[in-house]
Design an enzyme around this catalytic site. Structure first.
Site, mmCIF file in Angstrom:
data_model
loop_
_atom_site.group_PDB
_atom_site.id
_atom_site.type_symbol
_atom_site.label_atom_id
_atom_site.label_comp_id
_atom_site.label_asym_id
_atom_site.label_seq_id
_atom_site.Cartn_x
_atom_site.Cartn_y
_atom_site.Cartn_z
ATOM 1 C CG ASP A 3 -1.906 1.208 1.442
ATOM 2 O OD1 ASP A 3 -2.492 1.016 0.298
ATOM 3 O OD2 ASP A 3 -1.712 1.918 2.133
ATOM 4 C CD GLU A 50 -2.272 2.411 -3.156
ATOM 5 O OE1 GLU A 50 -3.598 2.463 -3.692
ATOM 6 O OE2 GLU A 50 -1.854 2.027 -2.277
#
Length: 756
Positions: free
Chosen positions: A368, A404
């Site tokens: 993330d 990401e």
């Protein structure tokens, strides 16, 4: 969780406990480990004056003073203590917020290396290190002297266990990722027993596995399962962080996803349920990836709760902007960011990743806000020490690693900037696909002028060479791109075609949360419409748009990722930021109506088509010319008249029809490990994809073929079974040079026709 008497004494009367008789046998192994009839405990707190290990039980708390080692490390060996022991830490030292120091021994801190947790975070002034008022206001300069132990989660000693791991090791060229929430996927899934629904065990139940396998999924990517603490603002509104992007413990699984029996038995049983889930999915040939959140923690901003890292070493764990008084540099939008310039942060992340890979057995990770993990001196560096260590680690480097590739800091969008072996979520693919099928037609339907030309769509269909045609040692190839149209964050696939605007009222943030850049289209009416309602005629158009989006994803070069429930038309009723919705709004509904059943069949069919035909999943970028003894270009583009697109055609925004022809004879990538087909095997078939993004039907001269084309799928079909029932042979097997009508906003997939 038991209750303990509140600490009301001032810091001067809270004395450090008597120091342990001996130190840990391995003073560089952080955490609490069962060793020699007791436990070894090691923690980093470089600015502390003393650190106490607090052993918690129903009869209260016993404290053991840790011994100071070099480089800010504290440790002890505590005899007579074993697995199952609840514990925490209390740190003595200066309280000086201006200098970034937040030591407060009244606050029980969670060990950053705790492998099990129990209890819940309860919203109370005691969880803050500073004095707060009932309305949340407070004064950082004043430490709060009340005991936080009854209100926070406690660590638990869990014995080390390394089960044998039998990884499926699915090649990237065959990988289909399915992003899912442990609880939300199975809470209503028929066939899963009631006591297993919404749990780790339910995820590995035969009913769940059967759905994944029939769908064609190879790799299950789980939203965060690290133990969390919900943000205080959510607790105040009676909500929780459902998605789990608020990490409290990087080594401990979140207990709320375990069965009641496992939770009652304790953290070791919870961990056993997690490892059992991974093992059963492996037995079914399904890989497990974890979405991991090392970019920030649940402690929020400087005025957030004091739960772990801030009380141990605030300036060592968190990214600061260098100002005085000390102030966080927030590049994650959460109030804090971990500082990957610091040795202990890098070590924590790598130790955590190895633990989940080696002792739990997972097959990879999705990082993330991964740009935060590669920031040094404020800027992102692809060769950041953490990223280099990750890639070169003998355990981690061979797993599936996905970034990401952005955060909210300066120059935070870095799609395409990571180095091998990292793959990346491709937001450019998401936007180009949505724009072609939804945003541009919406603009055209409103009469608002020209739309975009075909160049960006073609780039995404062919693997995004503009982003991944470079990297260490040359091109990274199309398999560096994880293509997606939807993810947990944003509209579901069904909502993309039913809403022009977000509807996040249930979140209680006044519509300020969630993206406004959705590139969606409600097809004329906002929200749900029934067949009998006025405007019910838009429903077939919406369903066709879903199929267009899904098929574009599955015929594109790269690694496709589906979001759980999209295959059955899941809706969040227009909420595009359901992070705090642990309710039917977020759970996958398995009440399958006729159109949802048709969509599931279509999803299964398209995934099978991709799996069976290598031309739909190329492993390297095309050259636009024949390879070896082939007579066709490996990739070619044509207009509606069947001729190759020229420069002017590519730049003409009025053109909305595109034909993509891929040769099936292209050799496998020598780096992929795949072997060429046996000489006696049938030659792989060429593929032709025809896309019409216009609001009107168009007549198409199909691109030249070797032996002719066979229609295998049309997005106007509600169910793929319509292929078998069609009686229009001229459509199913068009002759070379024939003119084929193509409906507005539709696409077709043709395969090279086999000769008898």
């Amino acid at each position: 969780m038991g209750d303990w008497p509140a600490m009301t004494a001032s810091p001067q009367t809270v004395r450090p406990a008597a120091r342990a008789a001996r130190g840990a046998s391995l003073p560089h192994r952080f955490g609490a480990h069962v060793v020699d009839g007791g436990i070894d405990v090691v923690v980093a707190a470089p600015h502390a004056e003393a650190v106490d290990l607090c052993l918690l039980g129903d009869d209260g708390e016993r404290r053991v003073g840790l011994r100071r080692r070099a480089f800010g490390v504290w440790d002890a060996h505590v005899p007579g203590v074993g697995a199952g022991q609840r514990y925490g830490l209390r740190v003595h030292g200066p309280w000086d917020p201006a200098a970034g120091l937040f030591h407060n021994p009244a606050k029980l801190l969670l060990d950053p290396y705790a492998r099990g947790v129990v209890g819940d975070l309860r919203l109370s002034p005691e969880i803050f290190g500073h004095v707060t008022e009932a309305d949340g206001a407070g004064d950082l300069a004043l430490p709060d002297h009340r005991d936080s132990a009854p209100f926070v989660r406690h660590g638990v000693v869990v014995p080390s266990h390394r089960p044998p791991v039998r990884r499926p090791r699915v090649p990237w060229s065959e990988t289909v990722v399915y992003e899912a929430h442990v609880r939300g996927l199975t809470l209503d899934l028929p066939g899963v027993p009631e006591h297993l629904r919404g749990t780790y065990a339910g995820l590995a139940h035969p009913a769940t596995i059967e759905h994944l396998r029939r769908l064609g999924v190879t790799t299950l990517e789980l939203l965060p399962i690290h133990a969390i603490a919900s943000e205080t603002a959510l607790l105040e509104r009676g909500l929780v962080n459902y998605w789990g992007y608020s990490t409290l413990a990087f080594f401990a699984p979140e207990p709320r996803y375990a069965t009641t029996a496992a939770r009652s038995a304790g953290p070791a049983a919870v961990l056993a349920e997690v490892t059992g889930m991974v093992s059963l999915l492996h037995d079914a040939g399904i890989e497990v990836l974890l979405d991991v959140v090392y970019n920030h923690t649940c402690e929020q901003g400087l005025d957030g709760p004091l739960l772990s890292w801030r009380g141990l070493d605030n300036t060592g764990y968190y990214l600061h902007d260098g100002s005085s008084p000390a102030r966080y540099a927030d590049v994650t939008g959460t109030g804090n960011s971990l500082d990957f310039r610091r040795q202990r942060v890098v070590q924590l992340a790598l130790d955590s990743l190895r633990y989940w890979a080696e002792e739990v057995g997972v097959d990879g990770f999705r990082f993330d806000l991964a740009v935060t993990l590669g920031r040094r001196a404020g800027a992102f560096e692809p060769d950041h020490p953490f990223l280099v260590a990750l890639a070169s680690d003998p355990t981690l480097g061979g797993l599936k690693l996905v970034a990401e590739p952005w955060d909210v800091g300066p120059s935070g969008w870095r799609t395409g900037a990571f180095l091998p072996p990292m793959r990346e979520w491709n937001d450019r693919f998401r936007d180009a696909t949505r724009r072609f099928w939804l945003a541009d037609p919406r603009t055209a339907a409103a009469g608002d002028g020209a739309t975009h030309d075909l160049r960006d769509l073609a780039t995404r269909l062919s693997g995004s060479a503009d982003l991944f045609g470079h990297g260490g040692g040359g091109s990274r190839g199309p398999l560096a791109s994880v293509n997606y149209v939807t993810a947990h964050d944003g509209f579901t696939l069904a909502d993309l075609v039913a809403y022009d605007h977000k509807h996040n009222e249930a979140n209680g943030e006044g519509g300020r949360d969630g993206s406004d850049h959705n590139l969606s289209w409600n097809h004329g009416i906002e929200g749900p419409v029934r067949d009998e309602d006025p405007g019910g005629e838009i429903l077939p158009l919406r369903r066709r748009s879903i199929r267009n989006l899904l098929a574009t994803l599955l015929v594109s070069a790269g690694v496709p990722m589906l979001t759980a429930g999209d295959e059955v038309g899941r809706t969040q009723r227009g909420n595009n930021n359901a992070y705090c919705q642990d309710s039917e709004l977020s759970w996958v509904s398995w009440e399958i109506s006729e159109w949802r059943s048709d969509l599931l069949a279509t999803s299964q069919y398209l995934l099978a088509l991709r799996r069976e035909h290598a031309a739909l999943r190329p492993v390297r970028f095309a050259r636009g010319r024949p390879r070896r003894d082939d007579t066709l270009d490996d990739l070619a583009w044509f207009g509606s008249d069947g001729t190759a697109l020229d420069h002017d055609a590519w730049h003409d925004p009025a053109r909305r029809l595109l034909q993509m022809r891929r040769s099936g004879r292209s050799l496998p990538d020598p780096l992929s490990g795949a072997e060429p087909a046996e000489p006696a095997a049938p030659a792989p078939r060429d593929v032709l994809v025809v896309l019409n993004g216009a609001l009107e039907q168009d007549d198409v001269v199909l691109a030249p073929a070797r032996t002719g084309w066979e229609l295998v799928w049309d997005s106007t079909w509600e169910h793929p079974g319509e292929l078998a029932t069609s009686a229009i042979n001229g459509v199913l097997h068009p002759a070379d040079g024939s003119i084929v009508p193509l409906d507005a906003l539709s696409m077709r997939i043709y395969l090279e026709r086999r000769t008898p």
